[in-house]
Design a protein around this motif. Sequence first.
Motif, PDB file in Angstrom:
ATOM      1  N   VAL A   1      33.684  17.372 148.271  1.00 47.02           N
ATOM      2  CA  VAL A   1      33.624  18.259 149.427  1.00 47.02           C
ATOM      3  C   VAL A   1      33.141  17.511 150.669  1.00 47.02           C
ATOM      4  O   VAL A   1      32.263  16.646 150.599  1.00 47.02           O
ATOM      5  CB  VAL A   1      32.709  19.468 149.133  1.00 47.02           C
ATOM      6  CG1 VAL A   1      31.258  19.036 148.945  1.00 47.02           C
ATOM      7  CG2 VAL A   1      32.820  20.510 150.210  1.00 47.02           C
ATOM      8  N   THR A   2      33.741  17.799 151.815  1.00 40.11           N
ATOM      9  CA  THR A   2      33.388  17.144 153.076  1.00 40.11           C
ATOM     10  C   THR A   2      33.050  18.200 154.138  1.00 40.11           C
ATOM     11  O   THR A   2      33.481  19.349 154.031  1.00 40.11           O
ATOM     12  CB  THR A   2      34.540  16.270 153.604  1.00 40.11           C
ATOM     13  OG1 THR A   2      35.698  17.105 153.797  1.00 40.11           O
ATOM     14  CG2 THR A   2      34.871  15.148 152.621  1.00 40.11           C
ATOM     15  N   PRO A   3      32.296  17.820 155.168  1.00 37.77           N
ATOM     16  CA  PRO A   3      32.008  18.770 156.252  1.00 37.77           C
ATOM     17  C   PRO A   3      33.251  19.051 157.076  1.00 37.77           C
ATOM     18  O   PRO A   3      34.152  18.210 157.169  1.00 37.77           O
ATOM     19  CB  PRO A   3      30.940  18.048 157.080  1.00 37.77           C
ATOM     20  CG  PRO A   3      31.172  16.596 156.817  1.00 37.77           C
ATOM     21  CD  PRO A   3      31.640  16.515 155.390  1.00 37.77           C
ATOM     22  N   VAL A   4      33.318  20.242 157.690  1.00 37.17           N
ATOM     23  CA  VAL A   4      34.456  20.607 158.521  1.00 37.17           C
ATOM     24  C   VAL A   4      33.960  21.168 159.848  1.00 37.17           C
ATOM     25  O   VAL A   4      33.029  21.958 159.891  1.00 37.17           O
ATOM     26  CB  VAL A   4      35.375  21.634 157.825  1.00 37.17           C
ATOM     27  CG1 VAL A   4      36.104  21.003 156.659  1.00 37.17           C
ATOM     28  CG2 VAL A   4      34.587  22.853 157.350  1.00 37.17           C
ATOM     29  N   ARG A   5      34.574  20.728 160.935  1.00 36.97           N
ATOM     30  CA  ARG A   5      34.169  21.179 162.268  1.00 36.97           C
ATOM     31  C   ARG A   5      34.738  22.554 162.578  1.00 36.97           C
ATOM     32  O   ARG A   5      34.069  23.397 163.180  1.00 36.97           O
ATOM     33  CB  ARG A   5      34.635  20.174 163.329  1.00 36.97           C
ATOM     34  CG  ARG A   5      34.079  20.465 164.729  1.00 36.97           C
ATOM     35  CD  ARG A   5      34.511  19.399 165.721  1.00 36.97           C
ATOM     36  NE  ARG A   5      35.923  19.504 166.036  1.00 36.97           N
ATOM     37  CZ  ARG A   5      36.433  20.295 166.976  1.00 36.97           C
ATOM     38  NH1 ARG A   5      35.637  21.078 167.688  1.00 36.97           N
ATOM     39  NH2 ARG A   5      37.734  20.314 167.209  1.00 36.97           N
ATOM     40  N   LYS A   6      35.993  22.792 162.191  1.00 34.69           N
ATOM     41  CA  LYS A   6      36.647  24.078 162.412  1.00 34.69           C
ATOM     42  C   LYS A   6      36.862  24.769 161.074  1.00 34.69           C
ATOM     43  O   LYS A   6      37.360  24.163 160.127  1.00 34.69           O
ATOM     44  CB  LYS A   6      37.993  23.894 163.124  1.00 34.69           C
ATOM     45  CG  LYS A   6      37.896  23.363 164.532  1.00 34.69           C
ATOM     46  CD  LYS A   6      39.203  23.558 165.288  1.00 34.69           C
ATOM     47  CE  LYS A   6      40.397  22.994 164.552  1.00 34.69           C
ATOM     48  NZ  LYS A   6      41.655  23.123 165.323  1.00 34.69           N
ATOM     49  N   TRP A   7      36.516  26.056 161.050  1.00 32.99           N
ATOM     50  CA  TRP A   7      36.689  26.799 159.806  1.00 32.99           C
ATOM     51  C   TRP A   7      36.624  28.280 160.148  1.00 32.99           C
ATOM     52  O   TRP A   7      35.551  28.862 160.285  1.00 32.99           O
ATOM     53  CB  TRP A   7      35.602  26.414 158.810  1.00 32.99           C
ATOM     54  CG  TRP A   7      35.799  26.930 157.418  1.00 32.99           C
ATOM     55  CD1 TRP A   7      36.850  27.642 156.933  1.00 32.99           C
ATOM     56  CD2 TRP A   7      34.884  26.768 156.327  1.00 32.99           C
ATOM     57  NE1 TRP A   7      36.660  27.942 155.596  1.00 32.99           N
ATOM     58  CE2 TRP A   7      35.457  27.406 155.198  1.00 32.99           C
ATOM     59  CE3 TRP A   7      33.659  26.141 156.177  1.00 32.99           C
ATOM     60  CZ2 TRP A   7      34.830  27.444 153.967  1.00 32.99           C
ATOM     61  CZ3 TRP A   7      33.029  26.174 154.952  1.00 32.99           C
ATOM     62  CH2 TRP A   7      33.602  26.808 153.859  1.00 32.99           C
ATOM     63  N   SER A   8      37.759  28.910 160.293  1.00 30.44           N
ATOM     64  CA  SER A   8      37.803  30.314 160.685  1.00 30.44           C
ATOM     65  C   SER A   8      37.493  31.217 159.499  1.00 30.44           C
ATOM     66  O   SER A   8      37.837  30.920 158.349  1.00 30.44           O
ATOM     67  CB  SER A   8      39.191  30.673 161.242  1.00 30.44           C
ATOM     68  OG  SER A   8      39.280  32.051 161.525  1.00 30.44           O
ATOM     69  N   LEU A   9      36.841  32.344 159.782  1.00 24.94           N
ATOM     70  CA  LEU A   9      36.590  33.356 158.756  1.00 24.94           C
ATOM     71  C   LEU A   9      37.813  34.240 158.511  1.00 24.94           C
ATOM     72  O   LEU A   9      37.889  34.927 157.496  1.00 24.94           O
ATOM     73  CB  LEU A   9      35.418  34.254 159.184  1.00 24.94           C
ATOM     74  CG  LEU A   9      34.009  33.850 158.763  1.00 24.94           C
ATOM     75  CD1 LEU A   9      33.003  34.839 159.320  1.00 24.94           C
ATOM     76  CD2 LEU A   9      33.879  33.777 157.247  1.00 24.94           C
ATOM     77  N   ASP A  10      38.749  34.229 159.446  1.00 25.22           N
ATOM     78  CA  ASP A  10      39.875  35.152 159.386  1.00 25.22           C
ATOM     79  C   ASP A  10      40.801  34.818 158.225  1.00 25.22           C
ATOM     80  O   ASP A  10      41.235  33.671 158.058  1.00 25.22           O
ATOM     81  CB  ASP A  10      40.656  35.116 160.704  1.00 25.22           C
ATOM     82  CG  ASP A  10      41.590  36.303 160.857  1.00 25.22           C
ATOM     83  OD1 ASP A  10      42.566  36.395 160.088  1.00 25.22           O
ATOM     84  OD2 ASP A  10      41.330  37.149 161.730  1.00 25.22           O
ATOM     85  N   ASN A  11      41.146  35.831 157.434  1.00 17.19           N
ATOM     86  CA  ASN A  11      42.018  35.635 156.279  1.00 17.19           C
ATOM     87  C   ASN A  11      43.397  35.108 156.650  1.00 17.19           C
ATOM     88  O   ASN A  11      44.080  34.512 155.823  1.00 17.19           O
ATOM     89  CB  ASN A  11      42.195  36.954 155.520  1.00 17.19           C
ATOM     90  CG  ASN A  11      41.007  37.246 154.626  1.00 17.19           C
ATOM     91  OD1 ASN A  11      39.962  36.625 154.768  1.00 17.19           O
ATOM     92  ND2 ASN A  11      41.157  38.189 153.724  1.00 17.19           N
ATOM     93  N   ASP A  12      43.834  35.351 157.876  1.00 14.87           N
ATOM     94  CA  ASP A  12      45.177  34.949 158.299  1.00 14.87           C
ATOM     95  C   ASP A  12      45.204  33.569 158.940  1.00 14.87           C
ATOM     96  O   ASP A  12      46.225  33.161 159.487  1.00 14.87           O
ATOM     97  CB  ASP A  12      45.748  35.976 159.284  1.00 14.87           C
ATOM     98  CG  ASP A  12      45.967  37.338 158.635  1.00 14.87           C
ATOM     99  OD1 ASP A  12      46.251  37.359 157.418  1.00 14.87           O
ATOM    100  OD2 ASP A  12      45.844  38.360 159.323  1.00 14.87           O
ATOM    101  N   THR A  13      44.097  32.845 158.892  1.00 12.88           N
ATOM    102  CA  THR A  13      44.046  31.516 159.488  1.00 12.88           C
ATOM    103  C   THR A  13      44.181  30.448 158.414  1.00 12.88           C
ATOM    104  O   THR A  13      43.462  30.449 157.416  1.00 12.88           O
ATOM    105  CB  THR A  13      42.711  31.301 160.242  1.00 12.88           C
ATOM    106  OG1 THR A  13      42.598  32.297 161.262  1.00 12.88           O
ATOM    107  CG2 THR A  13      42.685  29.923 160.892  1.00 12.88           C
ATOM    108  N   TYR A  14      45.121  29.527 158.633  1.00 10.69           N
ATOM    109  CA  TYR A  14      45.368  28.436 157.691  1.00 10.69           C
ATOM    110  C   TYR A  14      45.315  27.108 158.437  1.00 10.69           C
ATOM    111  O   TYR A  14      45.583  27.036 159.636  1.00 10.69           O
ATOM    112  CB  TYR A  14      46.742  28.589 157.014  1.00 10.69           C
ATOM    113  CG  TYR A  14      46.901  29.881 156.263  1.00 10.69           C
ATOM    114  CD1 TYR A  14      46.624  29.951 154.907  1.00 10.69           C
ATOM    115  CD2 TYR A  14      47.317  31.038 156.920  1.00 10.69           C
ATOM    116  CE1 TYR A  14      46.771  31.144 154.202  1.00 10.69           C
ATOM    117  CE2 TYR A  14      47.469  32.234 156.228  1.00 10.69           C
ATOM    118  CZ  TYR A  14      47.183  32.285 154.881  1.00 10.69           C
ATOM    119  OH  TYR A  14      47.321  33.453 154.203  1.00 10.69           O
TER     120      TYR A  14
END
Length: 444
Positions: free
Chosen positions: A398-411
């Motif tokens: 596992v690595t850190p991520v700068r962007k990570w949306s909570l929205d289910n429709d975001t990929y």
Amino acid sequence: MSTLLTSRTFRFARQLQSMVQARRFTVLAIETSCDDTSVALLHSPPHSPSIATLLAHKILTCPNRIYGGIHPLASLQFHRRNLMPLLQSLEISQKPDLIAVTRGPGMLAALATGIDTAKGLSVAWGIPLIGVHHMQAHALTPRLVAALNGGEDGVEFPFMTLLVSGGHTILLESRGLTSHKILAETIDIALGDMVDKCARRLLPEEVMDSYPEAVSYGAALEKFCFPEKEPEYAYHPGKTPERKQEDEEKVKRWGEWKLCRPLTKNEKVRFSDAFSFCGLGSTLDRYFSMKDGGPESISVEERKALGREVMMVAFEHVASRIVTALEASQTPPSALVISGGVAANKFLKNILSNYLSHNGHNIRIAIPPQKYCTDNAAMVAWAGLEMYRSGYISAPTVTPVRKWSLDNDTYYGVSDIDCEAGDKNGPGGVLGISGWVKREVEGR
């Protein structure tokens, strides 16, 4: 005989207590997403998921006043210097059952400090690791608070969450632990960032000098505008007779401030799903620069009045989006959760409750205690525990991520270097990036 029975009863009670303690599930948590370095140790009975005990919780904040705000490199060095001493101060006698660490979103290098430390401890102890979504942890904070209170007054799904901080302004519908829908978010800067910038403009130098280096500008502005000796948090919604009289009195005393009302003229923006705050700060700057006699001529009393006006305009803007979302909601939410650093602002709570009530929405407003509103490891521990009990852990890679949306429709795609790409055919949002491992749930 009586003495013997008493002795046996005592030993049995001690053994039973030892067995109960041994069955507790312990989570060690680390938070380093921005400028707060925090660690926590949380206990929860395996068969009582709605109850928890916070054994230890510590937070240190990087001194930021000299930089006029958060400085990424200074924050990174602060995490590097303080994370290990904080962990050592917990005096952990037994290895925990799980390590929860903020994986994102946030400042990449800062996140990496916590992730790398957590991975090292996970390998050394031979225990599972879980990378927590920072904003999910904020949204679940009222559930943490309820667990710490013995399971009282919890928030059940679905609920609506307003996440307001220096880096985020999001209105969220939480339908389940990993099922979220973003209803509105900022198109420029965050609410907390705007309030901080206005605070640095409005607060007199002597007031700023009275604060320590690790100052929250927004909190300083609130205290300046609403002194403890005279807490004037009274608020009247627009178009009421009381509000009309207040506005007339302000113009008569101070003249026209002409502060920007966010998104009232831009027809290109869909009003219901957007926040905007940069224009409000710009019009405040313009007023200061064009003031006869310069900024120095603006009195302390006018600065207080301006600060209240800035906050009121911004908070009403937020409230209007909540009303729109509530009116469009097909399933009435059980509560409106307000979390993030700005949630500690009492004027925000007062405006939201009055504005919503004035518009016919008597929804429960749940605001965690201030110590759990800002970035903290306690909420990370609880979010990690909820995810673990739902059958998730993180892979060793596992690595850190700068962007990570909570929205289910975001990929996220393979070419997006800010985030680990997920499965396009799988879920989005919290589970929409790589690194998750599904495990068998064994009653925990």
